[in-house]
Design an enzyme around this catalytic site. Structure first.
Site, short mmCIF file in Angstrom:
data_model
loop_
_atom_site.label_atom_id
_atom_site.label_comp_id
_atom_site.label_asym_id
_atom_site.label_seq_id
_atom_site.Cartn_x
_atom_site.Cartn_y
_atom_site.Cartn_z
N ILE A 56 6.88 6.21 -20.09
CA ILE A 56 7.88 5.30 -20.56
C ILE A 56 7.16 5.00 -22.19
CG2 ILE A 56 8.82 3.53 -20.53
CD1 ILE A 56 8.14 3.08 -17.34
N GLY A 96 0.97 4.95 -13.10
CA GLY A 96 1.36 3.13 -13.58
C GLY A 96 2.72 3.93 -14.89
N ASP A 97 3.32 4.33 -15.58
CA ASP A 97 4.07 4.64 -16.15
C ASP A 97 4.43 5.95 -16.19
OD1 ASP A 97 2.02 5.18 -18.13
OD2 ASP A 97 2.37 3.90 -19.71
N GLU A 98 4.29 6.47 -15.38
CA GLU A 98 4.37 8.24 -15.64
C GLU A 98 4.99 8.89 -14.39
OE1 GLU A 98 2.32 11.80 -17.86
OE2 GLU A 98 0.97 10.65 -16.45
#
Length: 347
Positions: A214, A255-257
């Protein structure tokens, strides 16, 4: 893997024959109809396992279980317990013992291993499969509940059957899924990916791995708070599920992947898949407390493994490293895009 699927077919075939015999011999028409429905359910289950077995024999399904010997032995033991049931004696049973026999069979058939196999073999269809089996269990539970008071031993048996199914399902989900997004977790990726690389090498079929990050997610968390960040993660996960295929495994990698394992996907197909994901995320936004919309974008890197049949498998680390290198290229080029897939080099 073949032995495992073969035992699953045998078990559901036996259950189908059992319920058909109960339907034929049951003196109560309503209950006989329920047994007939249960037999039809088992026929569908058998067809599903047979389809997976055929897919495996044609090289379309990898050996998704690491301890195949241990699992095959466990399933064989369960099948052995079922096989000790004498179908020739069903005509001598009264209704109470017929229901008890059906409940006994279902206790064998809700072994946690079946939930695990459903999750492994057809991830995108797992919710549908689990829902169908839950409805199957509920048919029997409803018949028991309709005939016996709540404080009876039979009602306790039915309640235990339902609870065992729910508990086994919950444990399977906790072990393989991310709680926030509902996607498969990192553990599931590292379970699946080695098997898919082995399948790709054995049959010479292409395999793509995508890493999706993201864009500027830390800024979203810092500016709008973690609640909005969580909403963004969940929204992106939902969008990815809509544009990936039933055969693709979609994972919350960090986490954001996110990550996608895409079997039967060469370079051109990988480009199409990555671009679909990028475009789908562009259509997603989350709203803050004041109603303003936060646009979301992602950067994607991918790697494709494709070699002649019989080649040694690519290393999982090599695939992920190549996808990560491509992801860095997408970010360096300005984000909100998919970099060209990299072909994995052997090391």
């Amino acid at each position: 893997m073949r032995e495992i699927l073969d035992v699953c077919v045998k078990m559901d075939r036996f259950a189908e024959r059992l319920y058909a015999a109960l339907a034929e011999q049951c003196p109560e028409p309503g209950l006989a109809t329920t047994f007939s429905h249960l037999a039809a359910d088992e026929a569908q289950h058998t067809g599903w396992w047979e389809g997976l077995l055929e897919a495996w024999e044609h090289g379309l399904l990898p050996d998704l279980v690491n301890d195949t010997t241990g699992l095959a032995e466990r399933l064989t033991d369960v099948h052995g317990e079922l096989s000790r049931i004498d179908l020739g004696l069903i005509g001598e049973l009264d209704v109470e013992r017929m229901l008890a026999l059906a409940a006994r069979v279902e206790f064998f058939m809700i072994d946690p291993v079946f939930s695990e196999l459903i999750e492994l073999t057809e991830p995108a269809q797992s919710e549908h499969r689990h829902a169908a089996y839950q409805a199957h269990i509920q048919r029997l539970v409803n018949e028991i509940a309709a005939r016996y008071p709540d404080d009876s031993l039979a009602a306790l048996l039915a309640s235990s059957l339902s609870r065992s199914w729910r508990d086994n399902r919950r444990l399977s989900v906790y072990a393989t899924h991310d709680a926030l997004t509902g996607l498969y977790n990192r553990r599931a990726l590292y379970t699946h990916l080695p098997q898919w690389t082995a399948w790709s090498a054995r049959y010479g079929h292409p395999l793509a791995v995508l890493l999706i990050d993201i864009d500027r997610f830390k800024d979203i968390n810092h500016t709008h708070g973690h609640a909005i960040g969580d909403l963004a993660l969940a929204s992106i996960a939902q969008a990815m599920r809509h544009v990936t295929r039933a055969s693709d495994l979609v994972v919350r990698y960090g986490g954001d992947e996110f990550a996608v394992i895409a079997p039967e996907t060469g370079v051109s197909e990988c480009v199409d898949l990555a671009n679909r994901i990028v475009e789908a995320i562009r259509q997603v936004s989350v709203s803050t407390d004041d109603g303003s919309a936060i646009p979301l974008t992602v950067s994607i890197g991918s790697a494709v493994a494709h070699d002649v049949a019989g080649s040694p498998p690519y290393r999982v680390e090599s695939l992920l490293a190549a996808a990560d290198q491509a992801l860095y290229s997408a970010k360096s080029a300005g984000r909100d895009r998919a970099a060209d897939p990299l072909t994995v080099e052997r090391v």
